[in-house]
Scaffold this motif. Structure first.
Motif, PDB file in Angstrom:
ATOM      1  N   ALA A   1      -0.301  -1.379  -2.142  1.00  0.00           N
ATOM      2  CA  ALA A   1       0.889  -1.193  -1.309  1.00  0.00           C
ATOM      3  C   ALA A   1       0.629  -1.730   0.096  1.00  0.00           C
ATOM      4  O   ALA A   1      -0.475  -1.578   0.650  1.00  0.00           O
ATOM      5  CB  ALA A   1       1.284   0.275  -1.239  1.00  0.00           C
TER       6      ALA A   1
ATOM      7  N   LEU B   1       8.882  -0.410  -5.142  1.00  0.00           N
ATOM      8  CA  LEU B   1       7.906  -0.766  -6.172  1.00  0.00           C
ATOM      9  C   LEU B   1       8.145  -2.178  -6.705  1.00  0.00           C
ATOM     10  O   LEU B   1       9.292  -2.617  -6.848  1.00  0.00           O
ATOM     11  CB  LEU B   1       7.963   0.240  -7.322  1.00  0.00           C
ATOM     12  N   THR B   2       7.057  -2.871  -7.011  1.00  0.00           N
ATOM     13  CA  THR B   2       7.126  -4.175  -7.654  1.00  0.00           C
ATOM     14  C   THR B   2       6.854  -4.017  -9.149  1.00  0.00           C
ATOM     15  O   THR B   2       6.204  -3.057  -9.580  1.00  0.00           O
ATOM     16  CB  THR B   2       6.093  -5.140  -7.047  1.00  0.00           C
TER      17      THR B   2
ATOM     18  N   ASN C   1       2.628  -5.121 -10.278  1.00  0.00           N
ATOM     19  CA  ASN C   1       1.892  -4.738  -9.086  1.00  0.00           C
ATOM     20  C   ASN C   1       0.476  -5.310  -9.098  1.00  0.00           C
ATOM     21  O   ASN C   1      -0.231  -5.231 -10.099  1.00  0.00           O
ATOM     22  CB  ASN C   1       1.840  -3.214  -8.975  1.00  0.00           C
TER      23      ASN C   1
ATOM     24  N   ASP D   1       3.392  -3.237  -3.665  1.00  0.00           N
ATOM     25  CA  ASP D   1       4.540  -2.454  -3.238  1.00  0.00           C
ATOM     26  C   ASP D   1       4.623  -2.497  -1.711  1.00  0.00           C
ATOM     27  O   ASP D   1       3.692  -2.938  -1.029  1.00  0.00           O
ATOM     28  CB  ASP D   1       4.395  -0.995  -3.693  1.00  0.00           C
TER      29      ASP D   1
ATOM     30  N   ARG E   1      -2.192   1.748  -7.404  1.00  0.00           N
ATOM     31  CA  ARG E   1      -1.201   0.725  -7.055  1.00  0.00           C
ATOM     32  C   ARG E   1      -1.502   0.191  -5.662  1.00  0.00           C
ATOM     33  O   ARG E   1      -1.866   0.929  -4.749  1.00  0.00           O
ATOM     34  CB  ARG E   1       0.228   1.299  -7.101  1.00  0.00           C
TER      35      ARG E   1
END
Length: 248
Positions: A85, A21-22, A25, A31, A83
């Motif tokens: 990714a 995970l960032t 985001n 991510d 999120r």
């Protein structure tokens, strides 16, 4: 000359589905996660090379290669659960071509009165095209389009010294329909000195990244969710190392 059929299995990091995970985001700072269903890459290629040793310690060579890769692994950007990714996926066919030239020789082989210097130079040019990604700049993200190494060594009695300069080209890459990256070129200068006291004891001093070159990379997203961009800077640091080697 050789014809090749190669099988490249994905590394473990690309197969593990657990995401990294960032903090902030976004589409330009997503991510990253693996893909357990990622298939191996299959490649059909041809290699050709020519070498010529034209003097003692002297070499000239040129080599070329071409590959057609099936199930090429590319990074796909997805929005899941709110999120963003990145996930590796098999992206169809990719074509890769490489041309490399290398030469190294003692300077005295062309100028007998010259000092005892050894010279070397090795440029390399790479091309690639991912069919699934629209152009331009739809090349492999990990591929360096142009690289070159130049070096010089000098030996006088117990002292050996030298330097090498490495250049790695950057540039724009289109990862998908709406993902773009850009990386700066890298320039690394390394120097060393080696003093042999005797056959059992020697001192080596080396300097790495003497130019203190910063590495800058940009990631940009331009799609239905708008346009976002992120820039990362990795400051360059110079490393000095001294090592005393003794044999018993």
């Amino acid at each position: 000359m050789a014809f090749t059929r190669t099988f490249k299995a994905p590394d473990a990091a690309r197969l593990i589905a657990r995401p990294a995970l960032t903090i902030n985001n976004s589409a330009s700072n997503p991510d990253s996660t693996g893909n357990p269903d990622l298939r191996p890459e299959l490649a059909l290629g041809i290699d050709a090379a020519y070498e010529h040793h034209w003097a003692k310690g002297a070499l000239f060579s040129v080599s070329a290669a071409a590959r057609r890769i099936e199930d090429c692994a590319v990074q796909a950007l997805n929005l899941t659960g709110g999120r963003w990714a990145l996930r590796p996926e098999n992206g169809g066919r990719c074509e890769v071509r490489t041309l490399e030239v290398e030469t190294r020789f003692p300077l005295q082989s062309v100028a007998p009165a010259a000092p005892p210097l050894d010279l070397r130079l090795s440029p390399s040019r790479n091309w690639s095209k991912v069919d699934r990604v629209p152009g331009p700049d739809n090349r492999l993200a990990e591929q360096v389009p142009l690289s070159a190494t130049a070096g010089i060594d000098y030996k006088a009695g117990a002292l050996t010294t030298g330097a090498s300069f490495v250049y790695g080209g950057g540039g724009h890459v289109r990862l998908s329909q709406d993902q773009f990256t850009c990386a700066s070129a890298r320039r690394d200068l390394e120097m060393y000195g080696l003093w042999k006291f005797d056959s059992l004891l020697q001192l080596r001093v080396s300097v790495a990244n003497a130019l203190r070159h910063d590495w800058i990379s940009d990631r940009r997203y331009a799609g239905v969710a708008g346009s976002q961009a992120t820039r990362s800077t990795q400051p360059g640091k110079t490393w000095v190392r001294a090592m005393l080697e003794a044999r018993f």
